[in-house]
Scaffold this motif. Structure first.
Motif, PDB file in Angstrom:
ATOM      1  N   ARG A 114       0.833  -1.401   0.037  1.00 40.43           N
ATOM      2  CA  ARG A 114       0.057   0.014  -0.113  1.00 40.43           C
ATOM      3  C   ARG A 114       0.843   1.226   0.071  1.00 40.43           C
ATOM      4  NH1 ARG A 114      -4.149   0.388   4.730  1.00 40.43           N
ATOM      5  NH2 ARG A 114      -5.966   0.698   3.801  1.00 40.43           N
ATOM      6  N   LEU A 115       0.695   2.154  -0.850  1.00 37.98           N
ATOM      7  CA  LEU A 115       1.467   3.315  -1.179  1.00 37.98           C
ATOM      8  C   LEU A 115       1.195   4.313  -0.020  1.00 37.98           C
ATOM      9  CD1 LEU A 115       3.637   4.931  -2.862  1.00 37.98           C
ATOM     10  CD2 LEU A 115       1.890   5.749  -4.203  1.00 37.98           C
ATOM     11  N   VAL A 116       2.239   4.759   0.760  1.00 34.94           N
ATOM     12  CA  VAL A 116       1.991   5.445   1.958  1.00 34.94           C
ATOM     13  C   VAL A 116       2.593   6.883   1.889  1.00 34.94           C
ATOM     14  CG1 VAL A 116       1.171   3.776   3.734  1.00 34.94           C
ATOM     15  CG2 VAL A 116       3.758   4.534   3.262  1.00 34.94           C
ATOM     16  N   ASP A 117       3.622   6.917   0.775  1.00 32.84           N
ATOM     17  CA  ASP A 117       4.457   8.319   0.674  1.00 32.84           C
ATOM     18  C   ASP A 117       5.091   8.425  -0.711  1.00 32.84           C
ATOM     19  OD1 ASP A 117       5.403  10.903   1.737  1.00 32.84           O
ATOM     20  OD2 ASP A 117       7.292   9.957   1.568  1.00 32.84           O
ATOM     21  N   VAL A 118       5.189   9.467  -1.218  1.00 30.75           N
ATOM     22  CA  VAL A 118       6.023   9.685  -2.519  1.00 30.75           C
ATOM     23  C   VAL A 118       6.837  10.742  -2.283  1.00 30.75           C
ATOM     24  CG1 VAL A 118       5.964   9.890  -5.032  1.00 30.75           C
ATOM     25  CG2 VAL A 118       4.083   8.578  -3.963  1.00 30.75           C
ATOM     26  N   SER A 119       8.356  10.738  -2.583  1.00 32.88           N
ATOM     27  CA  SER A 119       9.221  11.971  -2.575  1.00 32.88           C
ATOM     28  C   SER A 119       9.757  11.809  -3.801  1.00 32.88           C
ATOM     29  CB  SER A 119       9.974  11.800  -1.363  1.00 32.88           C
ATOM     30  OG  SER A 119      10.775  10.540  -1.297  1.00 32.88           O
ATOM     31  N   ASP A 120      10.362  13.265  -4.144  1.00 34.76           N
ATOM     32  CA  ASP A 120      11.055  13.528  -5.408  1.00 34.76           C
ATOM     33  C   ASP A 120      12.595  13.115  -4.960  1.00 34.76           C
ATOM     34  OD1 ASP A 120      12.238  14.424  -7.474  1.00 34.76           O
ATOM     35  OD2 ASP A 120      10.594  15.826  -7.962  1.00 34.76           O
ATOM     36  N   VAL A 121      13.097  12.415  -5.745  1.00 42.75           N
ATOM     37  CA  VAL A 121      14.533  12.300  -5.299  1.00 42.75           C
ATOM     38  C   VAL A 121      15.319  12.602  -6.980  1.00 42.75           C
ATOM     39  CG1 VAL A 121      14.305  10.653  -3.571  1.00 42.75           C
ATOM     40  CG2 VAL A 121      14.344   9.712  -6.000  1.00 42.75           C
ATOM     41  N   THR A 122      14.793  13.208  -7.819  1.00 45.71           N
ATOM     42  CA  THR A 122      15.470  13.380  -8.959  1.00 45.71           C
ATOM     43  C   THR A 122      16.561  14.109  -8.973  1.00 45.71           C
ATOM     44  OG1 THR A 122      13.252  13.807  -9.966  1.00 45.71           O
ATOM     45  CG2 THR A 122      15.145  14.306 -11.313  1.00 45.71           C
ATOM     46  N   GLU A 123      16.952  15.086  -8.126  1.00 41.84           N
ATOM     47  CA  GLU A 123      17.960  15.660  -7.646  1.00 41.84           C
ATOM     48  C   GLU A 123      19.179  14.979  -7.192  1.00 41.84           C
ATOM     49  OE1 GLU A 123      19.541  20.206  -6.321  1.00 41.84           O
ATOM     50  OE2 GLU A 123      17.246  19.351  -6.056  1.00 41.84           O
ATOM     51  N   ASN A 124      18.789  13.685  -6.338  1.00 39.94           N
ATOM     52  CA  ASN A 124      19.875  13.168  -5.687  1.00 39.94           C
ATOM     53  C   ASN A 124      20.349  12.186  -6.653  1.00 39.94           C
ATOM     54  OD1 ASN A 124      17.361  13.370  -3.966  1.00 39.94           O
ATOM     55  ND2 ASN A 124      18.816  12.952  -2.331  1.00 39.94           N
ATOM     56  N   ILE A 125      19.603  11.638  -7.583  1.00 41.60           N
ATOM     57  CA  ILE A 125      19.879  10.473  -8.634  1.00 41.60           C
ATOM     58  C   ILE A 125      21.099  11.241  -9.813  1.00 41.60           C
ATOM     59  CG2 ILE A 125      19.393   9.048 -10.431  1.00 41.60           C
ATOM     60  CD1 ILE A 125      18.869   8.031  -7.652  1.00 41.60           C
ATOM     61  N   LEU A 126      20.470  12.526 -10.075  1.00 47.85           N
ATOM     62  CA  LEU A 126      21.209  13.243 -11.251  1.00 47.85           C
ATOM     63  C   LEU A 126      22.523  13.542 -10.715  1.00 47.85           C
ATOM     64  CD1 LEU A 126      18.435  15.475 -13.044  1.00 47.85           C
ATOM     65  CD2 LEU A 126      19.374  13.088 -13.710  1.00 47.85           C
ATOM     66  N   GLU A 127      22.561  14.030  -9.481  1.00 52.20           N
ATOM     67  CA  GLU A 127      23.867  14.474  -8.886  1.00 52.20           C
ATOM     68  C   GLU A 127      24.850  13.355  -8.718  1.00 52.20           C
ATOM     69  OE1 GLU A 127      26.992  16.684  -7.080  1.00 52.20           O
ATOM     70  OE2 GLU A 127      25.314  17.152  -8.359  1.00 52.20           O
ATOM     71  N   ALA A 128      24.164  12.119  -8.433  1.00 52.60           N
ATOM     72  CA  ALA A 128      25.276  11.010  -8.167  1.00 52.60           C
ATOM     73  C   ALA A 128      25.670  10.475  -9.437  1.00 52.60           C
ATOM     74  CB  ALA A 128      24.205   9.861  -7.562  1.00 52.60           C
ATOM     75  N   THR A 129      25.135  10.460 -10.481  1.00 53.65           N
ATOM     76  CA  THR A 129      25.447  10.073 -11.944  1.00 53.65           C
ATOM     77  C   THR A 129      25.927  11.254 -12.895  1.00 53.65           C
ATOM     78  OG1 THR A 129      22.938  10.468 -12.927  1.00 53.65           O
ATOM     79  CG2 THR A 129      23.672   8.437 -11.738  1.00 53.65           C
ATOM     80  N   LYS A 130      26.136  12.471 -12.293  1.00 59.46           N
ATOM     81  CA  LYS A 130      26.325  13.461 -13.214  1.00 59.46           C
ATOM     82  C   LYS A 130      27.871  13.305 -13.716  1.00 59.46           C
ATOM     83  CE  LYS A 130      27.426  18.637 -12.968  1.00 59.46           C
ATOM     84  NZ  LYS A 130      27.306  19.845 -12.222  1.00 59.46           N
ATOM     85  N   ASP A 131      27.913  13.476 -15.133  1.00 57.28           N
ATOM     86  CA  ASP A 131      29.171  13.234 -15.913  1.00 57.28           C
ATOM     87  C   ASP A 131      29.588  11.753 -15.822  1.00 57.28           C
ATOM     88  OD1 ASP A 131      29.176  16.057 -16.592  1.00 57.28           O
ATOM     89  OD2 ASP A 131      30.314  16.450 -14.608  1.00 57.28           O
ATOM     90  N   LYS A 132      28.877  10.983 -15.437  1.00 56.84           N
ATOM     91  CA  LYS A 132      29.317   9.396 -15.412  1.00 56.84           C
ATOM     92  C   LYS A 132      28.706   8.555 -16.782  1.00 56.84           C
ATOM     93  CE  LYS A 132      30.280   9.048 -10.380  1.00 56.84           C
ATOM     94  NZ  LYS A 132      29.879  10.244 -10.274  1.00 56.84           N
ATOM     95  N   GLU A 133      29.399   7.668 -17.156  1.00 60.16           N
ATOM     96  CA  GLU A 133      29.086   6.730 -18.309  1.00 60.16           C
ATOM     97  C   GLU A 133      29.215   5.446 -17.913  1.00 60.16           C
ATOM     98  OE1 GLU A 133      27.697   7.954 -21.188  1.00 60.16           O
ATOM     99  OE2 GLU A 133      28.089  10.025 -20.610  1.00 60.16           O
ATOM    100  N   GLY A 134      28.720   4.650 -18.686  1.00 57.87           N
ATOM    101  CA  GLY A 134      29.016   3.068 -18.521  1.00 57.87           C
ATOM    102  C   GLY A 134      28.843   2.430 -17.094  1.00 57.87           C
ATOM    103  N   LYS A 135      29.974   1.799 -16.656  1.00 59.77           N
ATOM    104  CA  LYS A 135      29.743   1.035 -15.391  1.00 59.77           C
ATOM    105  C   LYS A 135      29.653   2.180 -14.356  1.00 59.77           C
ATOM    106  CE  LYS A 135      32.155  -2.401 -12.639  1.00 59.77           C
ATOM    107  NZ  LYS A 135      32.356  -1.701 -11.220  1.00 59.77           N
ATOM    108  N   ALA A 136      30.614   3.090 -14.366  1.00 50.89           N
ATOM    109  CA  ALA A 136      30.488   3.962 -13.501  1.00 50.89           C
ATOM    110  C   ALA A 136      29.278   4.793 -13.211  1.00 50.89           C
ATOM    111  CB  ALA A 136      31.510   5.108 -13.629  1.00 50.89           C
ATOM    112  N   TYR A 137      28.537   5.064 -14.284  1.00 54.54           N
ATOM    113  CA  TYR A 137      27.028   5.645 -14.258  1.00 54.54           C
ATOM    114  C   TYR A 137      26.037   4.398 -13.513  1.00 54.54           C
ATOM    115  CZ  TYR A 137      22.218   6.862 -15.758  1.00 54.54           C
ATOM    116  OH  TYR A 137      21.042   7.002 -16.057  1.00 54.54           O
ATOM    117  N   SER A 138      26.189   2.986 -13.968  1.00 51.65           N
ATOM    118  CA  SER A 138      25.400   2.183 -13.345  1.00 51.65           C
ATOM    119  C   SER A 138      25.640   1.891 -11.793  1.00 51.65           C
ATOM    120  CB  SER A 138      25.739   0.897 -14.175  1.00 51.65           C
ATOM    121  OG  SER A 138      25.016  -0.332 -13.347  1.00 51.65           O
TER     122      SER A 138
END
Length: 704
Positions: free
Chosen positions: A125-149
């Motif tokens: 049962r879904l009880v909460d939704v939060s936006d984590v776009t900035e968290n993911i984009l910051e973590a993967t910024k400028d990364k490709e391939g295995k580093a991105y994954s």
């Protein structure tokens, strides 16, 4: 780091992408909308409806997701849950035996103490939704391939662990929306004590069988009641959908709330060509072969037919669904329109230097990744991800990989072994569902035979797996001698960790250990080298569409909670108009006494007591896809008026686009369910529980 203004801007995603990727106009009842981004103007303009916060909260907390790939809804204050019979089939089958075949005879718990716990069944049962776009984009910024994954998986594992707070009562999933344009963290209340309350006989739940599947008119009572328990008692529920006093009628507005599995409406056409020319064709061939195998197995005995029946129905359903998808992608007019819309987007990217530098290489990168994926498709299918048709090998591989992965930091593990995902993995491993070794052996022999055929006898993995043995000999030996059908033994190996696994003499465990290095090698190629290219470049295309068109729209389906709206409405079919509703009288006319048009004895016995004018099934213009099975159909007051169980034949192209002219959702009518419970099944206690809240929430009705 992406600016917050860009993130906010990104979230306002493309209303006019419908003129880019989809075929039909904006006034259509189209869209699988997230509850935090409902199309308020369209709902107001077409239906004079406004979803206020109270209504939205009730819809969210009354809806549930079944972890096996379906949807459902709470319908009482004591945890009563409604879904499809075919969604609960695994539970019903696992609780059945040669002596008590609840699939054929149905099941009715007349008292709470008779409700039977479903093995390995989970409700979310879904009880909460939060936006984590900035968290993911910051973590993967400028990364490709295995580093991105690696960066993406690590950040997702971190967010999910923090969200669940080490409690097995909660499940947290990071969901990619708009193919990476947005990321949301969905927090679910997890329920694993789910019990079977009522299931009709299979002959009425699936009346018409494969011939009627994805067709209309229909006469299927594809429904089941379950109950969620908490701490050994029925769930004390604050949110549920009451049953409407008046059922759905022609022209009525309808909402469907559920968890559509996946759509590909926003994918580049190179991906759709790959599906059309390779993936779908190969999948259909394999399903056809499996159907033949299951047909033959069922002829061995009545018990063999009972054991394999669920597998066969799943294969038949999949074959018909994928055939419809292939037909849609082979429609020249439809595909040409998709190509034109994509060319328009590419043109706009090329003509702007900034867009070109930022996004221009995305399509070529995806095309190159597709070629590599095609070349390794058999290795991925038969080495990296295959369970060789058997639960026993699946248990073995899970135990072997768990022992290895659990020694790693949380962020570096395979996704299914992260702290947030482990409760579901453990529930699967410790399921008390019965295992039928003869059936397991048959499926494993077939899978190993196909592995040798597709990879070739000279492939190093085939030699590693089979050695000098034939698929028949190896499957016979492994299935016969393994002890993994014993839950206690699986628990012992799980708790003993790597030491217990490496010292085990169980042949299925030894087989899984022998294959593990190769399985990991190909899984890493897919997850670290190919999948990141798709993900990164689909993300670019999503941002390009947003930058250029910049209006709101719904994302592709992701097995996350969505709302679709529509109305009860018929459709044209081969020069005729199909009325939107069938009636009980029709099922008796359609019955032949021969499978799959044979009615159960309970219906024949009580025919005279039934009101033949009661609506049976109905269609509506709601936009749904696989995963919506078991979704409730509700009215403006958030009251139950039906239960989704299928789409018509024209809905099968819905993975790639929506055609309101003929695409229809097919549902069991709410009036039919009550009529049958009362007069066929004499389920007075259930009817009383359902009717207790009939009439709905008066405050909510007034608010609308």
């Amino acid at each position: 780091m992406c600016s917050r203004s860009f993130i906010v801007f990104l979230q306002k995603f493309l209303l006019s992408v419908l003129t880019i990727f989809l075929v039909h106009p904006l006034h259509a009842d189209e869209g699988m909308w997230t509850l935090d981004n409902l199309p308020e103007e369209r709902l107001k303009e077409k239906y004079d409806f406004k979803a206020n916060p109270t209504w939205v909260k009730k819809v969210q907390l009354s809806s549930v997701r079944l972890a096996n790939g379906c949807s459902g809804s709470f319908i009482s204050k004591e945890g009563l849950l409604m879904t499809n019979h075919h969604c609960a089939r695994g539970c019903i089958q696992n609780l059945s035996s040669k002596k008590n075949d609840f699939i054929s005879s149905g099941f009715h718990a007349k008292a709470r103490g008779d409700e039977k716990k479903c093995p390995a069944f989970e409700v979310n049962r879904l009880v909460d939704v939060s936006d984590v776009t900035e968290n993911i984009l910051e973590a993967t910024k400028d990364k490709e391939g295995k580093a991105y994954s690696d960066a993406k998986k690590a950040k997702m594992a971190e967010l999910e662990k923090a969200c669940a707070k080490n409690s097995e009562d909660y499940r947290c999933d990071t969901v990619s929306l708009y193919h990476g344009g947005e990321y949301k963290l969905y927090k679910y209340r997890r329920y694993q004590d789910v019990r079977l309350v009522f299931a009709p006989e299979d002959s009425i739940a699936a009346f018409g069988g494969d011939p009627d599947n994805f067709n209309f008119p229909r006469y299927s009572m594809d429904m089941t009641f379950l109950r969620v328990y908490e701490k050994g008692k029925p769930l004390e529920n604050k949110y549920w959908f009451p049953w409407a006093e008046e059922g759905a009628k022609k022209g009525d507005m309808t909402f469907i709330t559920g968890h559509p599995g996946s759509t590909d409406r926003l994918l580049p056409t190179s991906m759709l060509k790959y599906y059309r020319d390779h993936r779908l064709v190969e999948s259909l061939i394999r399903l056809a072969e499996m159907r033949g195998l299951l047909d033959q197995y069922a002829k061995k005995s009545k018990e063999a037919a009972r054991i394999s029946r669920g597998h066969l129905k799943g294969v038949e359903n999949g074959f018909k669904a994928l055939t419809g998808r292939l037909k849609a992608l082979n429609d020249d007019e439809f595909f040409t329109q998709l190509l034109k819309k994509e060319r328009d987007l590419k043109y706009r990217v090329r003509r702007n230097r900034w867009y070109k530098n930022k996004y221009g290489d995305a399509w070529k990168n995806i095309e190159k990744a597709i070629e590599r994926k095609k070349n390794l498709e058999d290795e991925f299918s038969h080495i990296a991800f295959s369970n060789y048709g058997t639960k026993l090998f699946s248990y073995a591989r899970t135990l072997v990989q768990y022992a290895e992965e659990i020694e790693k930091p949380n962020k570096k593990r395979f996704r299914e072994f992260t702290d947030a995902k482990l409760p579901r993995t453990k529930q699967y491993l410790f399921s008390k569902a019965p295992i039928y070794k003869d059936f397991e052996r048959t499926l494993m022999e077939h899978s190993l035979t196909k592995m040798r055929e597709h990879l070739s006898p000279d492939h190093s993995f085939v030699k590693l797996a089979l050695g000098k043995q034939s698929p028949e000999e190896l499957s016979q030996e492994l299935v016969k001698k393994t002890k993994l059908d014993d839950v206690a033994y699986r628990k012992k190996l799980f708790e003993g960790g790597k030491k217990a696994i490496l010292s085990s003499k169980d042949p299925m465990i030894e087989f899984a250990i022998k294959l593990d290095d190769e399985a990991r090698k190909y899984r890493k190629i897919e997850e670290e080298e190919i999948s990141p290219i798709f993900s990164k470049n689909q993300e670019k295309i999503a941002k390009a569409i947003f930058d250029i068109y910049g209006k709101d729209n719904y994302p592709d389906a992701t097995f996350s909670l969505r709302l679709s709206y529509g109305q009860v409405k018929g459709f044209p079919d081969n020069g005729k108009y199909v009325e939107p509703t069938t009636e009980i009288a029709g099922v008796f006319k359609r019955a032949t006494g021969r499978e799959p048009f044979d009615l159960p004895k309970s219906w024949i016995k009580n025919e005279k007591s039934l009101d033949k004018n009661t609506p049976f099934n109905f269609v509506s213009t709601n936009d749904i896809i696989g995963g919506n099975s078991g979704s409730p159909v509700i009215n403006r007051k958030a009251e139950i008026i039906g239960l989704v169980f299928d789409g018509n034949i024209y809905s099968l192209g819905g993975a790639y686009g929506f055609d309101e002219k003929q695409n229809r959702a097919v549902s069991v009518h709410g009036d039919l369910i009550l009529e049958a419970l009362e007069k066929v099944y004499k389920a007075d206690t259930l009817v009383e529980e359902i009717k207790e809240s009939q009439g709905g929430d008066k405050k909510m009705a007034a608010a609308q």
